[in-house]
Design a protein around this motif. Sequence first.
Motif, mmCIF file in Angstrom:
data_model
loop_
_atom_site.group_PDB
_atom_site.id
_atom_site.type_symbol
_atom_site.label_atom_id
_atom_site.label_comp_id
_atom_site.label_asym_id
_atom_site.label_seq_id
_atom_site.Cartn_x
_atom_site.Cartn_y
_atom_site.Cartn_z
ATOM 1 N N ILE A 178 10.585 3.460 1.908
ATOM 2 C CA ILE A 178 10.245 4.768 1.386
ATOM 3 C C ILE A 178 10.968 4.977 0.063
ATOM 4 O O ILE A 178 12.012 4.363 -0.198
ATOM 5 C CB ILE A 178 10.608 5.916 2.359
ATOM 6 C CG1 ILE A 178 12.113 5.925 2.664
ATOM 7 C CG2 ILE A 178 9.793 5.827 3.628
ATOM 8 C CD1 ILE A 178 12.556 7.125 3.492
ATOM 9 N N LEU A 179 10.409 5.812 -0.771
ATOM 10 C CA LEU A 179 11.074 6.246 -1.992
ATOM 11 C C LEU A 179 11.510 7.682 -1.772
ATOM 12 O O LEU A 179 10.679 8.552 -1.529
ATOM 13 C CB LEU A 179 10.110 6.152 -3.188
ATOM 14 C CG LEU A 179 10.683 6.469 -4.563
ATOM 15 C CD1 LEU A 179 11.794 5.482 -4.914
ATOM 16 C CD2 LEU A 179 9.583 6.422 -5.611
ATOM 17 N N ILE A 195 0.865 -1.169 0.000
ATOM 18 C CA ILE A 195 0.000 0.000 0.000
ATOM 19 C C ILE A 195 0.905 1.223 0.000
ATOM 20 O O ILE A 195 1.778 1.353 0.856
ATOM 21 C CB ILE A 195 -0.900 0.013 1.258
ATOM 22 C CG1 ILE A 195 -1.863 -1.175 1.234
ATOM 23 C CG2 ILE A 195 -1.669 1.328 1.342
ATOM 24 C CD1 ILE A 195 -2.647 -1.334 2.526
ATOM 25 N N GLN A 196 0.719 2.104 -0.969
ATOM 26 C CA GLN A 196 1.490 3.344 -0.986
ATOM 27 C C GLN A 196 0.713 4.411 -0.237
ATOM 28 O O GLN A 196 -0.498 4.539 -0.394
ATOM 29 C CB GLN A 196 1.736 3.804 -2.429
ATOM 30 C CG GLN A 196 2.544 5.090 -2.523
ATOM 31 C CD GLN A 196 2.678 5.586 -3.948
ATOM 32 O OE1 GLN A 196 2.734 4.781 -4.880
ATOM 33 N NE2 GLN A 196 2.724 6.892 -4.132
ATOM 34 N N THR A 197 1.417 5.173 0.600
ATOM 35 C CA THR A 197 0.768 6.211 1.399
ATOM 36 C C THR A 197 1.617 7.468 1.453
ATOM 37 O O THR A 197 2.850 7.397 1.301
ATOM 38 C CB THR A 197 0.499 5.719 2.831
ATOM 39 O OG1 THR A 197 -0.117 6.761 3.579
ATOM 40 C CG2 THR A 197 1.796 5.309 3.524
ATOM 41 N N ASP A 198 0.946 8.608 1.651
ATOM 42 C CA ASP A 198 1.684 9.852 1.840
ATOM 43 C C ASP A 198 1.804 10.218 3.314
ATOM 44 O O ASP A 198 2.322 11.289 3.649
ATOM 45 C CB ASP A 198 1.047 10.998 1.053
ATOM 46 C CG ASP A 198 -0.350 11.352 1.535
ATOM 47 O OD1 ASP A 198 -0.907 10.593 2.361
ATOM 48 O OD2 ASP A 198 -0.902 12.369 1.078
ATOM 49 N N ALA A 199 1.336 9.347 4.199
ATOM 50 C CA ALA A 199 1.595 9.553 5.626
ATOM 51 C C ALA A 199 3.109 9.515 5.837
ATOM 52 O O ALA A 199 3.789 8.633 5.304
ATOM 53 C CB ALA A 199 0.917 8.470 6.453
ATOM 54 N N ALA A 200 3.636 10.471 6.578
ATOM 55 C CA ALA A 200 5.093 10.587 6.728
ATOM 56 C C ALA A 200 5.691 9.322 7.338
ATOM 57 O O ALA A 200 5.325 8.914 8.436
ATOM 58 C CB ALA A 200 5.432 11.804 7.582
ATOM 59 N N ILE A 201 6.608 8.688 6.598
ATOM 60 C CA ILE A 201 7.343 7.516 7.063
ATOM 61 C C ILE A 201 8.825 7.804 6.862
ATOM 62 O O ILE A 201 9.238 8.219 5.775
ATOM 63 C CB ILE A 201 6.931 6.250 6.287
ATOM 64 C CG1 ILE A 201 5.459 5.915 6.555
ATOM 65 C CG2 ILE A 201 7.813 5.074 6.656
ATOM 66 C CD1 ILE A 201 4.935 4.763 5.706
#
Length: 474
Positions: free
Chosen positions: A221-222, A192-198
């Motif tokens: 992360i990318l 699952i790709q997310t924009d929540a800060a990781i």
Amino acid sequence: MSLALGSAMDVAARTAPESFADLAEQISPSVVNITTSAVVASPAEGGPMVPEGSPFEDFFRDFMDPEGGGPGGPQEPRRSEALGSGFVISEDGYIVTNNHVIEGADEIEVEFFSGNRLKAEIVGTDPKTDIALLKVTSDTPLPFVQFGNSDLMRVGDWVMAMGNPLGQGFSVSAGIVSARGRELSGTYDDYIQTDAAINRGNSGGPLFNMDGQVIGVNTAILSPNGGSIGIGFSMASNVVSKVVDQLKQFGETRRGWLGVRIQDVTPDVAEAMGLTDAKGALITDVPDGPAKDAGMLAGDVITTFDGKEIGSVRDLTRTVADSPVGAAVPVIVLRDGKTTTLSVTLGRREEAEADEAVPAAAGAPEEPKELELLGLTLAPLTAETAKSLGLDADAKGLAVTKVDPLSEAATKGLQEGDVITEAGQQPVERIEDLEARVTEARDAGRKSLLLLVRRGGDPRFVALGVDEPAPAEQ
């Protein structure tokens, strides 16, 4: 009027939460910080191996590494620490994290939101999905969270990540599901790709839905700079939960194994085979194993496995892996335009991978002869050439000695050293065999011919156009 009201309610349900505070308070007790410790070699023995993301990484670069300006020099072996995250899944102390968080560690300490610290032991690991299961012993029942159904998550749904980013301690970030079904590099990837800060240190921590269920494990992360740019990846909970169940029961994974080499059915391959739809998993090779015992053949297209429709190689790989070892399952294949149902008793992938070996045999030489056809310069395979290409000495086929760089064959990725073993799903050993298959395809009105190509023993099907007349023999 009721329709307008319903639409308004749907819109309201999709708006951002007023606050994430209640959810954060609910889930925090079940999330843990993980500190691992390991003995690393001195520089004289190959240099300290400081885990990436460790707070000691910059210290080593600045003060210890000669290439970073530090004094360097031989030192005694020392301990190095690394940080990560995890979450409790049962009151008796089972904890999920990433394999790369604890890999190589000889000491693992878990810190809870309350500040309590406990030593953890490794129950089992799965490098293929980068999942590890730990166990701690507590005098009191531990707060825990449950896995949710990641398949129900939609692009745009709100999610919350929690963990130990950059060693700063418990931290919460929120965002949305940016994409589903992402693949990075693993066979069983379903991210699952997310924009929540990781960030570094979040590895192994949970990604929650708004019901407080874990729908992903934050893994990668990318980023061009090592920090979060809003492209993070969490392994889907429906993959993780199955792995965790096996690690808990067996201490290892036990994936089903079919024993075939496969590739996707592309539109040109479908046309060459006379298929209506470009879907299914095309078998390119059937070595000794469950599939061969069940009667599967190279050129079969698997369309259904154990009642589940197969649209791609990825579908088949994951479905087989999730099936129990030793189970007899029905498999529907498309062969020569007709469907056939076979019963396959699955083996275990881990055992098959451990037993893999490359056989060797002797063969007889063949008279050299070359032909230019379909943008390829071809010659019958000799025993010497076969062995040099990583094939059995008695392998049969046509070796590619040259590829026209402007041809369709070059565009499709064929190269010198490839070996064509089948054309039109029939074996080819001589130049005349391939010429006959090309003629048959043209006479049948087909636009392309399906070739089975081996490279270093690894087979794949490639469809090449046959519209243009064949060049004269050289």
